[in-house]
Design an enzyme around this catalytic site. Structure first.
Site, PDB file in Angstrom:
ATOM      1  CG  PHE A 147      -0.298   0.382   2.359  1.00 35.52           C
ATOM      2  CD1 PHE A 147       0.108   1.604   2.727  1.00 35.52           C
ATOM      3  CD2 PHE A 147       0.103  -0.163   3.222  1.00 35.52           C
ATOM      4  CE1 PHE A 147       0.711   2.269   3.924  1.00 35.52           C
ATOM      5  CE2 PHE A 147       1.384  -0.150   4.415  1.00 35.52           C
ATOM      6  CZ  PHE A 147       0.811   1.256   4.873  1.00 35.52           C
ATOM      7  CE  LYS A 184      -2.795  -8.692  -4.604  1.00 35.77           C
ATOM      8  NZ  LYS A 184      -3.456  -7.535  -3.279  1.00 35.77           N
ATOM      9  CD  GLU A 210      -5.938  -5.726   0.218  1.00 40.53           C
ATOM     10  OE1 GLU A 210      -4.475  -5.683  -0.491  1.00 40.53           O
ATOM     11  OE2 GLU A 210      -5.304  -7.018   1.839  1.00 40.53           O
ATOM     12  CB  SER A 243       5.394  -7.902   5.438  1.00 37.93           C
ATOM     13  OG  SER A 243       4.041  -8.723   5.038  1.00 37.93           O
ATOM     14  CB  CYS A 260       9.979  -0.384   3.046  1.00 37.09           C
ATOM     15  SG  CYS A 260      11.490   0.391   0.740  1.00 37.09           S
ATOM     16  CD  GLU A 306       8.952  -2.628   7.766  1.00 34.71           C
ATOM     17  OE1 GLU A 306       8.044  -3.485   7.594  1.00 34.71           O
ATOM     18  OE2 GLU A 306       9.335  -1.795   7.349  1.00 34.71           O
TER      19      GLU A 306
HETATM   20  P1  NAD Z   1       1.378  -6.478   2.329  1.00 35.56           P
HETATM   21  O1  NAD Z   1       2.858  -7.917   2.978  1.00 35.56           O
HETATM   22  O2  NAD Z   1       0.575  -6.832   4.301  1.00 35.56           O
HETATM   23  O3  NAD Z   1       0.465  -6.635   1.339  1.00 35.56           O
HETATM   24  C1  NAD Z   1       1.378  -7.080   0.441  1.00 35.56           C
HETATM   25  C2  NAD Z   1       0.796  -7.480  -0.896  1.00 35.56           C
HETATM   26  O4  NAD Z   1      -0.025  -9.044   0.355  1.00 35.56           O
HETATM   27  C3  NAD Z   1      -0.350  -6.389  -0.494  1.00 35.56           C
HETATM   28  O5  NAD Z   1      -1.081  -6.807  -2.398  1.00 35.56           O
HETATM   29  C4  NAD Z   1      -1.557  -8.091  -0.106  1.00 35.56           C
HETATM   30  O6  NAD Z   1      -3.064  -7.879  -0.731  1.00 35.56           O
HETATM   31  C5  NAD Z   1      -0.636  -8.844   0.236  1.00 35.56           C
HETATM   32  N1  NAD Z   1      -1.429 -10.049   1.447  1.00 35.56           N
HETATM   33  C6  NAD Z   1      -1.212  -9.270   2.709  1.00 35.56           C
HETATM   34  N2  NAD Z   1      -1.654 -10.473   3.657  1.00 35.56           N
HETATM   35  C7  NAD Z   1      -1.348 -11.354   2.764  1.00 35.56           C
HETATM   36  C8  NAD Z   1      -1.215 -13.059   2.586  1.00 35.56           C
HETATM   37  N3  NAD Z   1      -1.880 -13.282   4.449  1.00 35.56           N
HETATM   38  N4  NAD Z   1      -1.341 -14.055   2.077  1.00 35.56           N
HETATM   39  C9  NAD Z   1      -0.766 -13.325   0.653  1.00 35.56           C
HETATM   40  N5  NAD Z   1      -0.750 -11.963   0.308  1.00 35.56           N
HETATM   41  C10 NAD Z   1      -1.487 -11.089   1.602  1.00 35.56           C
HETATM   42  O7  NAD Z   1       2.731  -4.963   3.142  1.00 35.56           O
HETATM   43  P2  NAD Z   1       1.414  -3.894   3.138  1.00 35.56           P
HETATM   44  O8  NAD Z   1       0.885  -3.226   4.220  1.00 35.56           O
HETATM   45  O9  NAD Z   1       0.678  -3.667   2.234  1.00 35.56           O
HETATM   46  O10 NAD Z   1       2.850  -2.862   3.380  1.00 35.56           O
HETATM   47  C11 NAD Z   1       3.976  -2.258   3.993  1.00 35.56           C
HETATM   48  C12 NAD Z   1       5.158  -3.733   3.685  1.00 35.56           C
HETATM   49  O11 NAD Z   1       5.686  -3.310   2.438  1.00 35.56           O
HETATM   50  C13 NAD Z   1       6.198  -2.974   4.709  1.00 35.56           C
HETATM   51  O12 NAD Z   1       6.697  -4.367   5.596  1.00 35.56           O
HETATM   52  C14 NAD Z   1       7.383  -2.172   4.089  1.00 35.56           C
HETATM   53  O13 NAD Z   1       8.535  -2.177   4.523  1.00 35.56           O
HETATM   54  C15 NAD Z   1       7.304  -3.188   2.710  1.00 35.56           C
HETATM   55  N6  NAD Z   1       7.610  -2.431   1.673  1.00 35.56           N
HETATM   56  C16 NAD Z   1       8.773  -2.530   1.101  1.00 35.56           C
HETATM   57  C17 NAD Z   1       9.389  -1.936   0.392  1.00 35.56           C
HETATM   58  C18 NAD Z   1      11.162  -3.147  -0.638  1.00 35.56           C
HETATM   59  O14 NAD Z   1      11.736  -2.094  -1.323  1.00 35.56           O
HETATM   60  N7  NAD Z   1      11.212  -3.609   0.642  1.00 35.56           N
HETATM   61  C19 NAD Z   1       8.651  -1.289  -0.402  1.00 35.56           C
HETATM   62  C20 NAD Z   1       7.839  -0.775   0.124  1.00 35.56           C
HETATM   63  C21 NAD Z   1       7.589  -1.635   1.186  1.00 35.56           C
END
Ligand code: NAD
Length: 498
Positions: A152, A176, A179, A229, A284, A383
């Site tokens: 997000f 994808k 959401e 994440s 991140c 984090e």
């Molecule tokens: P998230 O992991 O909750 O979601 C990422 C994606 O995974 C979304 O599209 C979501 O729909 C999907 N998802 C969520 N839960 C899931 C599950 N149980 N099973 C399968 N798919 C699932 O991450 P977020 O909260 O949207 O983003 C924040 C995180 O992203 C932070 O940890 C941040 O550090 C990380 N991030 C990392 C980078 C990088 O380049 N290292 C860049 C941006 C964000």
């Protein structure tokens, strides 16, 4: 609820309404206004998107390099023309300030620009006479249908890390988006079609865990780029690797800065403040831990004073800090702050009670600073993904480096110093993939790649830049011999003579 706009799927060049019965709201985090409803796509819709990508790949992989590239020349122009509109959509659904939203779009735009010249990075190699009359050459061929799963926090930049590079190198794509804020992503996708991306080359499905799992398992998807994440990324990496796919996962972080006492104090504290609290800490690459070395430990009151000057408010008024993405995120950050107090850290500045007139229901948390933070405390081990800065103390540069190298994450780090020798020692000894020297958020431009390391990443190759060309292509080597009919007449070759 039927008056609300719905976010469409993109399948084979058509924006279509999902037939699902499962929807969730896209919510403005400053006001709680519901902006739209986003579908959790059905298994059949995921299949249809992948099938469209598979069919389109047959002709797209043969489309001339220049034709593919010119689409991205056009797309970068369209993104520039729509910058304000894109930023406004992003701020409404994600919360970040308009200035940050433009930055989000701009960092993605840089990747689109790079995609327009990708041909020069997709060249093969040629060696003449590897054996007598035998030549070997390599070509970098696209893989087929690739998929991207995005978080997000950068709903413009991160989709643009992915689909332009995948498509420019000759693949087709299923995206994808998060959401929680899919609307700006969809506007970018509309612009991509307007720029000339043909039907089926770019497809979009929305959803949560079920859709992600379907992507991981789908036999016709060859590679997956994930950003999000660590928990979900590890799951995606394991599940999709087991299904035989190439996978790259950019994941969570705990980015430390080292502040040496010889640093330019004003600049170091300003940069630290911006990098810790900007975008409400939902980057991140946010600097969330600062290790103050020696006399720099006396700078805490000035750091707190600077943090107190930051304005918190709705993103569309361009304050310094907007709201967190959701009520759940706000509750989680507040719980972690309480835990920090309980576990013995010193709360130098508490942002929990911040209130924004006229936006009492917004997910706001003000800048928060803890000192005396130690490994083992939840605020250090997890984090936080909110505007919370943890301060630690060290007596020497080497002690500070040891603290960072002992942390499992390796996304980014920075040092503030005026000593070239200290900076060079840090750069050499620090075990983190992206290093800033008097630069707080060292995200490389697309001439390079995003190079987070250790627990912040799974898979060898990073997104965008040179590395992703390797990720989205298969190197094929061809070894060839051409017989001279006259010279070889009568000879029968039965052995390999290399
Ligand atoms: P998230 O992991 O909750 O979601 C990422 C994606 O995974 C979304 O599209 C979501 O729909 C999907 N998802 C969520 N839960 C899931 C599950 N149980 N099973 C399968 N798919 C699932 O991450 P977020 O909260 O949207 O983003 C924040 C995180 O992203 C932070 O940890 C941040 O550090 C990380 N991030 C990392 C980078 C990088 O380049 N290292 C860049 C941006 C964000």
């Amino acid at each position: 609820m039927s008056h609300l706009p719905t976010v469409k799927l993109l399948i084979n060049g058509e924006f279509v309404e999902s037939t699902t019965s499962e929807w969730r709201d896209v919510i403005n985090p400053a006001t709680q206004e519901v902006l739209a409803r986003v579908p959790m796509a059905t298994a059949a819709e995921v299949d249809a998107a992948v099938a469209a990508g598979k069919a389109a790949f047959k002709s797209w992989k043969k489309t001339p390099i220049g034709t593919r590239a010119r689409i991205f020349l056009k797309l970068q122009q369209l993104i520039r023309e729509h910058m304000k509109e894109l930023a406004a959509i992003l701020t409404a659904e994600q919360g970040k300030t308009l200035a940050d939203a433009e930055g989000d779009v701009f960092r993605g735009l840089e990747v689109v620009e790079h995609a327009a010249s990708i041909g020069s990075l997709q060249l093969g190699e040629y060696a003449e006479n590897v054996a007598g009359g035998v030549d070997t050459y390599s070509v970098m061929q696209p893989l087929g249908v690739c998929a991207g799963i995005t978080p997000f926090n950068f709903p413009a930049m991160i989709p643009l890390w992915m689909f332009p590079m995948a498509i420019a190198t000759g693949n087709t794509f299923v995206l994808k988006p998060s959401e929680q804020d899919p609307m700006v992503t969809m506007r970018l996708v509309e612009l991509a079609l307007e720029a000339g991306v043909p039907p089926g080359v770019l497809n979009v499905v929305h959803g949560g865990p079920e859709v992600v799992n379907a992507i991981c398992d789908h036999p016709d998807i060859k590679a997956i780029s994930f950003v999000g994440s660590s928990k979900v990324g590890t799951h995606v990496y394991n599940r999709a690797s087991l299904a035989g796919k190439r996978v790259q996962c950019m994941m969570g972080a705990k980015n430390h800065a080292i502040v040496l006492p010889d640093a330019n104090k004003e600049q170091a504290l300003n940069q630290l403040t911006g990098a810790a609290f900007g975008a409400a800490g939902q980057r991140c690459m946010a600097l969330t831990v600062a290790v103050l070395v020696g006399d720099a430990q006396a700078w805490i009151p000035e750091l707190v004073a600077k943090a107190k000057t930051l304005q918190v408010g709705p993103g569309n008024t361009n304050p310094d800090i907007g709201p967190l993405i959701s009520c759940a995120a706000k509750d989680r950050v507040a719980t972690l702050i309480a835990k920090g107090v309980e576990q013995g850290a010193t709360l130098e500045l508490d942002g929990r009670s911040v209130s924004v007139a006229g936006f009492e229901h917004g997910n706001f948390v003000g800048p928060t600073i803890f000192s005396g933070v130690k490994p083992g405390m939840a605020i250090y081990d997890q984090e936080i993904f909110g505007p919370v800065l943890c301060l630690m103390a060290a007596d020497s540069l080497d002690e500070a480096i040891a603290i960072i190298n002992a942390n499992p994450n390796g996304n980014g780090t920075a040092i503030f110093t005026q000593s070239g020798a200290a900076a060079r020692h840090f750069q050499e000894e620090i075990d983190v993939g992206q290093v800033g020297i008097n630069v707080p958020i060292p995200v490389p431009v697309p001439l390079f790649s995003f190079t987070g390391s250790r627990a912040s990443k799974l898979g060898d190759l990073g997104p965008y830049g040179k590395q992703v060309v390797l990720f989205y292509t298969q190197t094929k080597t061809v070894t060839s011999r051409w017989f001279d009919d006259e010279a070889s007449s009568g000879k029968v070759h039965t052995t390999i003579q290399l």
